[in-house]
Scaffold this active site. Sequence first.
Site, mmCIF file in Angstrom:
data_model
loop_
_atom_site.group_PDB
_atom_site.id
_atom_site.type_symbol
_atom_site.label_atom_id
_atom_site.label_comp_id
_atom_site.label_asym_id
_atom_site.label_seq_id
_atom_site.Cartn_x
_atom_site.Cartn_y
_atom_site.Cartn_z
ATOM 1 N N GLU A 9 0.810 -1.227 0.000
ATOM 2 C CA GLU A 9 0.000 0.000 0.000
ATOM 3 C C GLU A 9 0.837 1.268 0.000
ATOM 4 O O GLU A 9 0.326 2.359 -0.251
ATOM 5 C CB GLU A 9 -0.967 0.005 1.203
ATOM 6 N N ASP A 82 -0.620 -3.979 4.731
ATOM 7 C CA ASP A 82 -0.349 -4.204 6.155
ATOM 8 C C ASP A 82 -1.131 -5.393 6.707
ATOM 9 O O ASP A 82 -2.258 -5.665 6.279
ATOM 10 C CB ASP A 82 -0.700 -2.949 6.963
ATOM 11 N N ASP A 84 -3.236 -6.141 8.964
ATOM 12 C CA ASP A 84 -4.336 -5.860 9.878
ATOM 13 C C ASP A 84 -5.622 -5.747 9.083
ATOM 14 O O ASP A 84 -5.656 -6.035 7.880
ATOM 15 C CB ASP A 84 -4.059 -4.577 10.682
ATOM 16 N N GLU A 86 -7.402 -3.133 8.090
ATOM 17 C CA GLU A 86 -7.363 -2.158 7.002
ATOM 18 C C GLU A 86 -6.560 -2.697 5.826
ATOM 19 O O GLU A 86 -6.932 -2.521 4.664
ATOM 20 C CB GLU A 86 -6.756 -0.840 7.500
ATOM 21 N N TYR A 301 5.941 -3.984 12.687
ATOM 22 C CA TYR A 301 4.665 -3.303 12.459
ATOM 23 C C TYR A 301 4.205 -2.578 13.716
ATOM 24 O O TYR A 301 4.232 -3.132 14.816
ATOM 25 C CB TYR A 301 3.615 -4.320 12.018
ATOM 26 N N ARG A 303 1.252 -1.180 14.629
ATOM 27 C CA ARG A 303 -0.134 -1.236 15.124
ATOM 28 C C ARG A 303 -0.369 -2.625 15.700
ATOM 29 O O ARG A 303 -0.687 -3.559 14.985
ATOM 30 C CB ARG A 303 -1.123 -0.920 14.005
ATOM 31 N N HIS A 347 0.293 -10.015 15.533
ATOM 32 C CA HIS A 347 1.537 -9.272 15.323
ATOM 33 C C HIS A 347 2.436 -9.391 16.541
ATOM 34 O O HIS A 347 1.980 -9.622 17.657
ATOM 35 C CB HIS A 347 1.245 -7.793 15.076
#
Length: 765
Positions: A9, A82, A84, A86, A301, A303, A347
Site C-alpha cells: 500500500e 499491512d 491488519d 485495514e 509493524y 499497530r 503481530h
Amino acid sequence: MSYSLIVVESPAKAKTISKYLGKDYKVAASVGHIKDLPKNNLGVNIEGGFQPEYEVIRGKGKVIKDIRKTAEKADVVYLAPDPDREGEAIAWHIREEIKKKAKNIKRILFHEVTKKAIQESLKHPLELDENKFNSQQARRILDRLVGYQISPLLWKKVRRGLSAGRVQSVAVKIVVDREKEIRAFQSEEYWTIAVLEQPQDSGLSAFEAKLLKTDGKKSEIPNEETATIIVEELKNNPHLLSNIEKKERRKYAPPPFITSKLQQDAARRLHFPPKKTMMVAQRLYEGVPLGDLGETGLITYMRTDSTRTSEDALTAVREYIGKTYGPDTLPAKPNSFKNKKNSQDAHEAIRPTSMDLAPEKVKKYLSREQFRLYELIWNRFVASQMKPAVYDGTKFDITCARHLLRATGSILKFAGYLAVYQESTDGDDKSDEGKLLPALNEGETLIAQEVNPKQNFTQPPPRFTEASLVKELEEKGIGRPSTYATILSTIQDKEYVEKKENKLHPSELGEIVNQLLEESFPGIMDITFTAGMEEQLDDVEDGSVGWLELLNGFYSPFQKSLEEAKENMRNLKREETPTRLFCEKCEKEGRPKAELIIKWGKNGRFVGCSAYPECTFTSEYKTKESGEIELVKEETTSETCEKCGSPMVIKNGRFGKFLACSNYPACKNTKPVKIGIKCPEPGCQGDLVEKRTKRGKLFYGCDQYPSCKFASWNKPVNQNCPACGHHFMVEKNSRDGRVTLECPECKHRVAKPEAVTEEKRESVV
C-alpha cells in the site's frame, strides 16, 4: 519475461522491498485504500442488507489501471498490504479490481520490512481472510451509519461542519465527564506531619519520618486544631525505634512496546502527539535510506496490542545485552509477558528489526524525530529482556505515645534494566529511591529535632493528557491500536477538545454536543456499549459472529433513537434565554425597550438584542455565582480603524483575541492583536502580532506578511538576553507549569520576571 507482482500500500515500502528482490519480481503500491464509501452520501443500502456501495477513490483510477496492467502478465500476484483489518480491506479491493485479468492471486503477511521476512512470507502464501475483511467492513459501515446520520442533525440544531462518531463522541464524553468531576469536586482540608528524627549518636545523620497511625488507625488530621494537639504530643513524648525491616525489592522490566504504550511514552518523553508518533513510526517501519544499506525497515509493524517477540529476535537481543551490558544483566531464560484481555496476537510487539542497527549507528541517516522515536523503541526492547533492578529497602517504624511514624529508604544496588530504560508516568515521582537511612538498632531512642505540620487540600482528578487519554481508551476498550491517534486528532480538529498546557479541556462546543448526544443517543454514548461493540468486531474477525448479524443488532435501536432525535433534539440555533437585562443601544437610538437574550452562534454563546435585525447589538457575557448575567465590556484601544476611523475594540473569537471595528456591522474591519514588540527581522518596520494556523494553533508573526515572513511558536518578550544581549527573548512553558524566558540566539534561560505581563499588550492596544 515471466515475473511475480507484489502489491503493497505504500510507495516507501515498495521501494524498500524492491531492494530485497531480484528481476523476477515487480513491486507496485496502491498508495493506501483504492476504494471507499462515497464522500457525499451514505453509501450503504440499508434496505438491501447493509450492502456497501464502494467507489474508486478520486485519483486512484490510474493506480488501479497500472496495477491491473502489470498483474495481467504476472505469473503470481502477491497482495501484501499491512497485516491488519485495514490492510486486508485494501487487499480485498485490489483483488476485486484485478481478478478478471490476473491468473493467480495470493495474500502474504509480514510484520517487518526485512529481506528475511519478505522471503519467508513468499514461501508461505495465504488466501485472503474474508472474516478479517468483513470485520473491517462492518466497522466502516457502523461508523458511516452513525456519522452520516447524526452529523446532519448537529448541522441543523447547532452549526454546520460538526460531526459525530461512534468512537470519537465517546472519547469526547470521557473528557467532558472528567471536567464535570473537576467542577463538582469539593476540596477538603487535611494536615500531614513530618518529623526530623535525630539519632542519639550525633555522628549519624537525621532523617525524615511521617506520621502514619494514631490509636492504631490511619492518621486523619482534618484541621489545624487537631494538628496542633498531635504536634505537642510528638514534641513532648519520647520517640522509640520500635521496628526495623530490611528487604530486598525487585523492579521487573516492562514488556516491549505495544501501540498504546508507545503513544503514551512518546507523548510524555518526546512531547509527540499520538498522530505524529504513528507517522514517524510508519516511516521507520516502511524503510528509511541508510547509505550503502539502501532503504531499510528499522522497526516491526507499529499497530499491535501484543507483547509477543519472535524466537529469532529474542536470541539476537539477548546476545546484544550480554556483549554490551555484561552477562550479569542477562536473565537465565528470556523474560515473558502476558497479553491483556482481547489482544490480537497476530503481530509481534514493536521492536527493532535488527540488533545490528543500533540508534547511534544509524543516527546520521535519520531525522531528529525518527532518531528519538527509534531510540525509545530500541531502549524499551533491550530493557524488556534484562534482569530486574534490585533495591535494598529499609523501613523504620517509630512509636511516640499513641502515634506511629514511618521512614522508608531505598538504595539501588543493581541497576538491571534501568541502565537502559526508565518508565515514565503522568504523575509526580514520590518514590524513596536514593534515600539512605542511618545504621540503627531496634529499641534506640530518637530525638525529635523538628516537628513540621503541613496544611493540604484534597485535589480533583487531573485533566487528561494525550498520553493518559490513550491509556483510558485502552483500559475501557474504546477503539483499537490503529484508531487511537485518529481519535485524538479528530476531537481536537473538530474543536470539541482543546489542548492547553499539555492538558485536554472540553470546549463549550464539545460540552454542548456531548449533552445533546447523551440525551438523544444514550446507547451510542454508553462506554460499555462501545467497548462491547469492539469485542463483537473481534468476534466477526475470528468467525464466531456474522457481520450482518452485528449490523442488524445495532441498527434497529439506533434507527429508533435517530427518528426520535429528529423530532426532539434541542435546537440551539432557535434557543433564546432571557437575561432580564435591556439593550442600551436601543434606548440610545430611541427604539422601544428590548430585552437582551442569550443565543448560540458559530463562536459559542453570546448576548444579543431581541429586537434583531433592527438592532445588531451583541456582547460577550459571564455568569456570576448568583446566576446573574453580566455583560463583558468591550476593551477599547488607542488604535483606529483605517477604513472608517472608529476606535478598534478587542474581541474574542473562535481562534482567540482579535481587534475589530467598534462600528460593526457597518464596518467589518478586523486586525490581529499586537504584542508590543517590533519585528526582529533586519530592516523590517512591522510589529509582531498573534496569529493562528488553520488548525487554530497560536503563533506570533509579523504584521507585514507576506513581505516579511518572521514567525515564532513561542511568545516573544521585550527583554534583552542577559547573556548575549539579544534584543528579545521568548516564553517557554515547562511541563510543571512554570514559565521561563529563553534567548532564541544563545538558548540562555532565566526566570520570567513578574513585570513581563499583559501590560505590554495594553500599552500598544
